[in-house]
Design a protein around this motif. Sequence first.
Motif, PDB file in Angstrom:
ATOM      1  N   THR A 126       0.821  -1.217   0.000  1.00 37.80           N
ATOM      2  CA  THR A 126       0.000   0.000   0.000  1.00 37.80           C
ATOM      3  C   THR A 126       0.848   1.257   0.000  1.00 37.80           C
ATOM      4  N   ALA A 127       2.148   1.114   0.317  1.00 38.44           N
ATOM      5  CA  ALA A 127       3.022   2.295   0.386  1.00 38.44           C
ATOM      6  C   ALA A 127       3.692   2.607  -0.938  1.00 38.44           C
ATOM      7  N   LEU A 128       3.572   1.713  -1.914  1.00 42.05           N
ATOM      8  CA  LEU A 128       4.300   1.881  -3.165  1.00 42.05           C
ATOM      9  C   LEU A 128       3.398   2.390  -4.276  1.00 42.05           C
ATOM     10  N   ARG A 129       3.924   3.319  -5.069  1.00 42.64           N
ATOM     11  CA  ARG A 129       3.220   3.770  -6.265  1.00 42.64           C
ATOM     12  C   ARG A 129       3.459   2.737  -7.367  1.00 42.64           C
ATOM     13  N   SER A 130       2.412   2.370  -8.078  1.00 44.29           N
ATOM     14  CA  SER A 130       2.568   1.317  -9.082  1.00 44.29           C
ATOM     15  C   SER A 130       2.084   1.729 -10.474  1.00 44.29           C
ATOM     16  N   GLY A 131       1.605   2.972 -10.613  1.00 45.64           N
ATOM     17  CA  GLY A 131       1.177   3.429 -11.932  1.00 45.64           C
ATOM     18  C   GLY A 131       2.360   3.635 -12.852  1.00 45.64           C
ATOM     19  N   PRO A 132       2.136   3.642 -14.151  1.00 43.95           N
ATOM     20  CA  PRO A 132       3.249   3.808 -15.096  1.00 43.95           C
ATOM     21  C   PRO A 132       3.779   5.238 -15.126  1.00 43.95           C
ATOM     22  N   LYS A 133       5.061   5.365 -15.409  1.00 42.49           N
ATOM     23  CA  LYS A 133       5.670   6.671 -15.642  1.00 42.49           C
ATOM     24  C   LYS A 133       5.584   6.964 -17.138  1.00 42.49           C
ATOM     25  N   ARG A 134       5.127   8.151 -17.486  1.00 40.00           N
ATOM     26  CA  ARG A 134       4.850   8.489 -18.886  1.00 40.00           C
ATOM     27  C   ARG A 134       6.148   8.769 -19.659  1.00 40.00           C
ATOM     28  N   CYS A 135       6.324   8.039 -20.755  1.00 43.57           N
ATOM     29  CA  CYS A 135       7.574   8.145 -21.514  1.00 43.57           C
ATOM     30  C   CYS A 135       7.341   8.011 -23.010  1.00 43.57           C
ATOM     31  N   PHE A 136       8.238   8.629 -23.775  1.00 43.15           N
ATOM     32  CA  PHE A 136       8.310   8.457 -25.222  1.00 43.15           C
ATOM     33  C   PHE A 136       9.561   7.662 -25.566  1.00 43.15           C
ATOM     34  N   HIS A 189       9.037   4.656  -6.418  1.00 38.12           N
ATOM     35  CA  HIS A 189       8.417   5.823  -5.772  1.00 38.12           C
ATOM     36  C   HIS A 189       7.440   5.315  -4.720  1.00 38.12           C
ATOM     37  N   ASP A 190       7.597   5.770  -3.490  1.00 36.92           N
ATOM     38  CA  ASP A 190       6.646   5.354  -2.464  1.00 36.92           C
ATOM     39  C   ASP A 190       5.856   6.557  -1.953  1.00 36.92           C
ATOM     40  N   ARG A 191       4.860   6.290  -1.115  1.00 36.93           N
ATOM     41  CA  ARG A 191       3.978   7.374  -0.676  1.00 36.93           C
ATOM     42  C   ARG A 191       4.639   8.308   0.334  1.00 36.93           C
ATOM     43  N   TYR A 192       5.855   7.972   0.733  1.00 32.39           N
ATOM     44  CA  TYR A 192       6.624   8.881   1.592  1.00 32.39           C
ATOM     45  C   TYR A 192       7.482   9.815   0.739  1.00 32.39           C
ATOM     46  N   ASP A 247      14.556   7.835  -9.866  1.00 27.78           N
ATOM     47  CA  ASP A 247      14.025   8.079 -11.206  1.00 27.78           C
ATOM     48  C   ASP A 247      13.965   6.815 -12.049  1.00 27.78           C
ATOM     49  N   LEU A 248      15.067   6.042 -12.051  1.00 31.46           N
ATOM     50  CA  LEU A 248      15.151   4.870 -12.913  1.00 31.46           C
ATOM     51  C   LEU A 248      15.838   3.721 -12.190  1.00 31.46           C
ATOM     52  N   VAL A 249      15.399   2.517 -12.499  1.00 33.63           N
ATOM     53  CA  VAL A 249      16.083   1.310 -12.033  1.00 33.63           C
ATOM     54  C   VAL A 249      16.369   0.476 -13.274  1.00 33.63           C
TER      55      VAL A 249
END
Length: 430
Positions: free
Chosen positions: A281-291, A342-345, A350-352
Amino acid sequence: MKYYERVADKMLQDRLEAFGAILIEGPKWCGKTTTAAQQAKSILKMQDPDVAEDLLITAETTPSLLLKGEQPRLIDEWQDAPVLWDAVRTAVDNAGGKPGEYILTGSNTVNRAKIKHTGTGRITRMKMLPMSLWESKDSSGAVSLMELFNNPNYDIDGAMSTLDIPDLIYVACRGGWPVTLQMPPQHATMIAKDYVNTICENDISSVDGHQRNPKIAKQILRSYARNISTLAKKSNLLEDVISSKEISISMDTFDDYVRALERLFVIQDIDAWCPAIRSKTALRSGPKRCFVDPSIAAAAMNLNPEGLELQLKTFGFIFEQLCVRDLKAYTANFNSTVSYYHDRYDLEVDLVLHLEDERYALIECKLGSREIEEGAKHLCQVHNLIIEHNKKETQNPLREPDLKIILTGGKMAYTRPDGVKVIPIGCLRP
């Protein structure tokens, strides 16, 4: 035209030694056919206007005739005669799987209903990207990304980039399109704008034969560009698209356009990395927008290098796209993937960059030197979370990062006391 060596050259060579046929996929204008032609012994151009009609008739009657020629035989724009796919598959079967027979290139606008077999085991797929800075001779190549992974004692200190911020803005707006390297700067930046227009006016409809509105396509690309390198939700992107009051579309229509742009290799979102160091529940899981290339973002927003020099905050997001493109290019032969943390804290990386052997690097993209300290702090915090997790979960420890890197727009590479590697994107190579 001068041929610039590509990372894909070695990838193609390796596949020609292992597979009967190779399909090279990727965005328009990234150099698929030119790269394939370097290793082909004969070439069939399905769109040659002098013989195109005859070739199509032959394809419908006896497609095997078009496969005759010295091998490897390159079949360019094969999608004009989809029957060639099954003809190639059959030819590979008949040859007993002999490697290095055929190379297929062209767009992704193919009528799949006319293809009877997937080609699995006979035709392998290879993805190409627009040119990286090292391939376009803009990077000094003083630091090897793979050597960083392979050699713990690799010394990067003092390695230099020749690119300053205006240079980086220019190469990002120009993009990794091979044709631009033969043009004067004032003309080179026009290619990405023409690319966006071509995608919206023609390709987004021809990709699957479904007619789509160019105006809607342009608005979606513009919205993506405004939210590039962020975790903007689909609902927010849709709201931005329809905010002009000139366009009214549903979420289903929005999704349809995005899928078409993904199929055209224009949009390439980045997924989240969700290790077990935080609760789900603490982690953001939506996609990061990229071209697929940073120039698309600049072109979609109608920005030129001069304008971006006055909008460095905006360029910071585009700079991350430049880093993503080059990281993918430099590790393309290692089945690499790129994600983000990216987490909710609000702890984020940026990248892994993940390699196929499970090694990975935590990477921050920081255009200016003032942001380096904050980036290094984030990298070390995530690393420490993994260390603390492993103290508690001794049965199922997580792999610690093999590298912590800050990619910058600066001039000199160096290693910080905390082990973080600060590397200008303008001195990186495979």
